[in-house]
Design a protein around this motif. Structure first.
Motif: not given
Length: 557
Positions: A129-138
């Motif tokens: 996952x990209x950083x943005x995807x992990x941030x949005x998941x959080x």
């Protein structure tokens, strides 16, 4: 059994032969079948070797190079393409033609299956996952903490959230209230263990005074400075000037380096005179501002002297008050007589919070979390842990924050007792790291030796005489400088200012002599583990240290 059922089970994706193909190989051409079997199984064997011996540099495992490499063992077994039998030749023996055909079909099928299963494995592997995807998941996860500012021990909270400090709040308010009548407030000396509300009370009172002064047109300022990381008097004066300038929105007109401390004092006076009518300097952890050792007085004594006499010498036209905050109840004994004479503070003592007060403090900040996310045992347990370390409200609040963070990272629906226990371990280690990061190797050795004794004493305490003997063992083991017992004791006394250890002079009778007993506020084992991460102490054997400690304790009995 079905004659075309697969025979064998290969989890690595190598060729899987059918029974009819095995029968054909074994009955029609035993010699070629042996070679073929060896070549097809060599893929399995080499894969296995590849897993256990991946460091072959000169001749890499052929199976690791994909389909082309897998054909190489067959070429070795049957010769190259130009050397092998011509299957289209009319003169070729029919049995040989049939055997060779079966072998090639088996190899092609094996390669096909290997490729298909490899593709399937690639498809089933989780995508990174990209950083943005992990941030949005959080961001989409359920949050447990609603207002993080309430879990910041340094946050100035509303008056109704201040618990267990009614007496101190009344004292400070009465002393400073003269500021709203255009008079100079007295100097204050606030002392007591860390986390007992000293900074909270002075900041809460000054915030209210500032609001009232604004309404009355009085230019009132509060300049707060933590002295823990400030090394010299010149640095402290410049830091005060910078804070005054930042608060007033104006620049500092002298550089931080390359000018005398006297010039920095003049700049501080100018900034105060131009921007304030009344100012309170809040000097937190003032006892940590020791300064250069070649001076006859510590830097905090000289700072108090200059600030407190500035008004009487007309260097500052504004009304100046100093609030000195410290954990060291004996700090004023190190203040010079002239400085003490001009400082002349009003004392306000802050004692430990008890467990009931700590629970009340946490209850008044419970709305930092969303409704019904704290299990019933969380607040009592956090308060109990904090009460063990001289009633430290900062630690209690920090435990709640860390426990909430841990629960959120785990994706838990509620904060549990287990999260508080994990937070306790983490907070203790962080505190010890914060305290020990800047101290000398000799102080670390003194602290390690004393903690080693306390960890085996059963009471989290250690006699200075026993601690010194263990210190001698450590310095011998590491082949480093060794100080006399008096220096060891002095270094341990210096560490009491960090609130992880306390000292008390004791005697077990006229024949036993006097000694200093050091009692730890943090777990001695945690201190040892944290100090052990220092590479300079990494060669110590914990078992040997424990054996030396036990021998010393036995000789003391």
């Amino acid at each position: 059994m079905d004659s075309d059922a697969p025979v064998g089970n290969d989890d690595d994706g190598d060729a899987v032969l059918r029974k009819s193909e095995v029968d054909s190989l074994s009955t029609d051409a035993p010699d070629s079948g042996t070679n073929s079997d060896s070549s097809t199984n060599s893929g399995t064997d080499t894969n296995s070797d590849s897993d256990t011996n991946p460091d072959t540099d000169s001749d890499p495992d052929p199976s690791a190079r994909g389909t082309e490499a897998e054909i190489e063992p067959l070429s070795d077994a049957r010769g190259t393409e130009s050397d092998g039998p011509d299957l289209d030749s009319p003169d070729l023996d029919p049995d040989v033609r049939r055997t060779e055909s079966n072998v090639l079909e088996t190899e092609v099928e094996g390669r096909s299956r290997t490729g298909d299963e490899s593709d399937s494995a690639d498809e089933s592997a989780p995508e990174s996952k990209s950083i943005e995807e992990m941030l949005l998941e959080f961001d989409e996860q359920k949050s447990l903490i609603r207002n993080r500012s309430l879990l910041n021990p340094n946050e100035v909270v509303e008056e109704e959230r201040i618990v267990g400090r009614d007496e101190q709040l009344t004292q400070v308010t009465k002393m400073l209230r003269v500021a709203i009548g255009d008079n100079r407030p007295p100097n204050l000396f606030l002392y007591g263990p860390s986390g007992t509300g000293k900074s909270l009370i002075i900041n809460a009172v000054c915030e209210n005074i500032g609001r009232l002064c604004d309404n009355r047109g009085i230019r009132f300022g509060v300049i707060e400075m933590n002295c823990q990381d400030i090394g010299t008097l010149g640095s402290a004066v410049y830091e005060l000037a910078r804070k005054v300038a930042d608060q007033a929105g104006v620049p500092v007109e002298v550089p931080q380096h390359g000018v005398s401390t006297k010039e920095k004092w003049r700049e501080l006076y100018r900034l105060v005179n131009e921007n304030y009518e009344t100012v309170v300097f809040v000097l937190d952890e003032l006892d940590m501002l020791v300064g250069r050792r070649d001076k006859d007085q510590p830097a905090f004594s000289r700072l108090l002297y200059q600030l407190s006499r500035a008004g009487s010498s007309n260097d500052i036209t504004a009304r100046v008050s100093i609030a000195a905050i410290t954990n060291d109840t004996k700090m004023l004994e190190s203040v010079g007589s002239r400085a003490l004479s001009s400082f002349t503070p009003e004392d306000v003592h802050f004692d430990d919070y008890d467990a009931n007060q700590l629970r009340a403090i946490l209850r008044h900040r419970e709305d930092a979390f969303y409704d019904d996310v704290l299990e019933d045992d969380v607040i009592p347990l956090a308060a109990a842990f904090a009460a063990q370390t001289h009633g430290d409200a900062r630690k209690a609040i920090d435990l709640m924050r860390v426990a909430g963070d841990l629960a959120e990272r785990e994706g838990a629906d509620r904060v549990s007792e287990d999260h508080v226990r994990k937070a306790q371990d983490k907070v203790e280690r962080n505190r010890v790291l914060e305290v020990t990061r800047g101290i000398s190797t000799q102080k670390k050795l003194c602290l390690y030796a004393t903690a080693a004794v306390a960890s085996q004493s059963g009471s989290s305490s250690a006699r200075s005489t026993t601690g010194y003997q263990v210190y001698r063992f450590l310095t011998d083991a590491l082949d480093t400088d060794q100080y006399h017992q008096e220096t060891y004791v002095n270094k341990m006394k210096e560490l009491t200012t960090y609130s992880i250890v306390e000292s008390e002079r004791k005697s077990h009778g006229p024949s036993s002599g006097m000694f200093i007993e050091f009692t730890f506020n943090e777990q001695p084992a945690t201190i040892m583990a944290t100090l052990g991460e220092d590479s300079r102490l990494g060669d110590l054997s914990e078992d040997e240290v424990t054996a030396v400690v036990r021998a010393q304790l036995a000789s003391d009995e």
